[in-house]
Design an enzyme around this catalytic site. Structure first.
Site, PDB file in Angstrom:
ATOM      1  N   CYS A   4     -16.820 -33.744  51.826  1.00 24.43           N
ATOM      2  CA  CYS A   4     -18.029 -34.530  52.111  1.00 24.43           C
ATOM      3  C   CYS A   4     -19.008 -34.572  50.938  1.00 24.43           C
ATOM      4  CB  CYS A   4     -18.745 -33.977  53.339  1.00 24.43           C
ATOM      5  SG  CYS A   4     -17.826 -34.193  54.864  1.00 24.43           S
ATOM      6  N   GLN A  22     -14.861 -29.024  61.795  1.00 25.37           N
ATOM      7  CA  GLN A  22     -16.272 -29.114  61.446  1.00 25.37           C
ATOM      8  C   GLN A  22     -17.123 -29.196  62.699  1.00 25.37           C
ATOM      9  OE1 GLN A  22     -17.497 -31.681  58.261  1.00 25.37           O
ATOM     10  NE2 GLN A  22     -15.560 -31.505  57.194  1.00 25.37           N
ATOM     11  N   HIS A  59     -21.713 -41.939  57.729  1.00 28.70           N
ATOM     12  CA  HIS A  59     -21.289 -40.981  56.703  1.00 28.70           C
ATOM     13  C   HIS A  59     -19.928 -41.404  56.141  1.00 28.70           C
ATOM     14  CE1 HIS A  59     -20.227 -37.375  54.635  1.00 28.70           C
ATOM     15  NE2 HIS A  59     -19.947 -36.589  55.659  1.00 28.70           N
ATOM     16  N   GLY A 103     -16.646 -29.423  54.062  1.00 31.94           N
ATOM     17  CA  GLY A 103     -15.546 -28.800  54.778  1.00 31.94           C
ATOM     18  C   GLY A 103     -14.989 -27.565  54.092  1.00 31.94           C
ATOM     19  N   SER A 146     -22.725 -37.538  62.617  1.00 30.68           N
ATOM     20  CA  SER A 146     -22.711 -38.665  61.676  1.00 30.68           C
ATOM     21  C   SER A 146     -21.709 -39.725  62.111  1.00 30.68           C
ATOM     22  CB  SER A 146     -22.362 -38.171  60.276  1.00 30.68           C
ATOM     23  OG  SER A 146     -21.135 -37.458  60.282  1.00 30.68           O
ATOM     24  N   CYS A 189     -23.537 -30.313  53.456  1.00 32.11           N
ATOM     25  CA  CYS A 189     -22.512 -29.366  53.879  1.00 32.11           C
ATOM     26  C   CYS A 189     -21.145 -29.961  53.571  1.00 32.11           C
ATOM     27  CB  CYS A 189     -22.642 -29.051  55.368  1.00 32.11           C
ATOM     28  SG  CYS A 189     -22.522 -30.490  56.466  1.00 32.11           S
ATOM     29  N   ARG A 211     -28.355 -47.457  65.769  1.00 30.73           N
ATOM     30  CA  ARG A 211     -28.716 -47.860  67.128  1.00 30.73           C
ATOM     31  C   ARG A 211     -30.184 -47.486  67.351  1.00 30.73           C
ATOM     32  NH1 ARG A 211     -23.525 -45.924  67.151  1.00 30.73           N
ATOM     33  NH2 ARG A 211     -21.937 -47.204  68.191  1.00 30.73           N
TER      34      ARG A 211
END
Length: 393
Positions: free
Chosen positions: A90, A156, A349, A381, A248, A379, A219
């Site tokens: 990530c 995760q 994401h 993985g 995300s 953060c 949204r």
């Protein structure tokens, strides 16, 4: 040692899964912000850019064959611009920017493009693993020797649940942050904060031409009551807090930063947005997995004799709401200076691209508020964290 500057930052709109980019090849998507940087900053990519560094978390199929090399070729920059793809999961897009800054600060380059791409519709997350479950947590994806050192392989999402448990966050806590992210994105979008950073993409959907101009995942109408009806994803009901509304979004997108030395800025008459001051990466417990932004931020601040009060804006990737809440509690940072234009819970994401999305957003926020310092942190993985300190110039 010379300074490294972010001259410009652009990204595509972030398309929802199976949305307006479903028929767009990832290589075409990756080329869009490169072409935009060239047009906006008056340079010839083939003559000026010395290397392209792109993050991509799932470099297989249409994202394989080194998308970092292919993207500038697709952008029309010829065959003279080299490129590389990297994967720090990530944190890949942010790592691309950090590597570019290091190359420039070390005097090895003067003009680089750093960014990332992830087409999560056409190349699903974890489709580069050994199993058919599209999960990095499948034991088939690691050697048996791994379990001689670590007794568990978690997702995760389970890490986010354990963070919520450890810090005592209930479902309302995480849902309230998620709603705030949606509302902040909406307010920023309506105020035009994204207009200069999001480049329209002309593509086709089902053979019909379309122009995509706006993020598709947000949204803004979301409220806590609506989120309260969503089912949990990683645990049985009443045993956890994580669901699709406080995590995300899965989206398709690409982003890029023009990173240059001071000499290059002078030569091209570029006015940079921010200076990349320092970068930091850490490793943390892979079972909770997502606590890396906490030590990464602390160590970055300590290394530069700064406190959280010295930082005007923070971008903390909203992989899961509990990750951001734990970071806020442990660092003492102010939520009112964090993710002020909304985060990944709202806009999504796109894994390999998100780091450079957030870096560009952070630079734009510092220009907008007139602040001095900003920190971007994510953060990652398997238990990592990344952080970057920038200064408005």
């Amino acid at each position: 040692m010379q300074d490294a500057y972010v001259v410009d930052a652009v990204r595509t709109p972030l398309g929802k899964r199976n949305g307006s980019f479903r028929d767009t090849h990832p290589q075409d998507l990756a080329a869009e912000p490169l072409r935009a940087l060239e047009a906006r900053n008056g340079f010839d990519g083939g003559e000026t850019v010395e290397d392209v560094i792109l993050g991509c978390v799932t470099p297989v199929g249409e994202q394989g064959s080194n998308v970092g090399r292919i993207a500038p070729m697709v952008a029309g920059w010829g065959d003279s611009v080299p490129g590389v793809q990297l994967n720090r999961m990530c944190g890949s897009g942010q790592q691309a920017a950090n590597f570019a800054a290091g190359q420039i600060r070390g005097g090895m380059h003067d003009v680089l493009v750093a960014g990332g791409v992830e087409h999560m519709t056409r190349v699903p997350m974890a489709s580069d693993t050994a199993s058919d479950e599209y999960s990095y947590a499948d034991p088939e994806n690691v050697t048996e020797t791994y379990f001689e050192h670590f007794d568990e392989l978690t997702t995760q999402g389970e890490g986010a649940e354990r963070i919520a448990e450890q810090w005592g966050f209930d479902r309302r806590d995480v849902d309230e942050l998620a709603v705030d992210s949606q509302q902040r994105w909406s307010e920023a979008a309506e105020a035009g904060k994204y207009d200069d950073r999001v480049v329209p993409v002309e593509t086709e959907v089902d053979g019909e031409p379309v122009t995509v101009e706006r993020d598709e995942h947000p949204r803004p109408e979301t409220d806590v009551e609506t989120l309260g009806d969503l089912p949990l994803v990683f645990r049985e009901e009443d045993a956890g807090v994580v669901h699709a509304g406080n995590a995300s979004g899965i989206v398709d997108g690409a982003s890029a930063l023009l990173v240059a030395s001071g000499d290059a800025c002078d030569a091209h008459d570029w006015e940079p947005m921010v200076r990349i001051v320092d970068t930091h990466v850490v490793g943390v417990d892979p079972k909770t997995m997502l606590t890396g932004p906490i030590p990464a931020t602390r160590e970055l601040l300590d290394d530069n004799d700064l406190t959280v009060e010295d930082v005007d804006r923070f971008e903390v990737n909203e992989a899961f709401a509990s990750v951001v809440l734990a970071w806020l509690e442990e660092t003492g940072a102010d939520w009112e200076r964090t993710n002020v234009w909304g985060g990944a819970i709202a806009h999504g994401h796109p894994l390999g691209a998100t780091g450079s999305v957030l870096m560009g957003k952070l630079a734009a926020q510092l220009e907008d508020c007139g602040g001095r310092y900003g920190i971007c942190t994510m953060c990652i993985g398997f238990g990592q964290g990344i952080a970057t300190l920038v200064e408005r110039v």
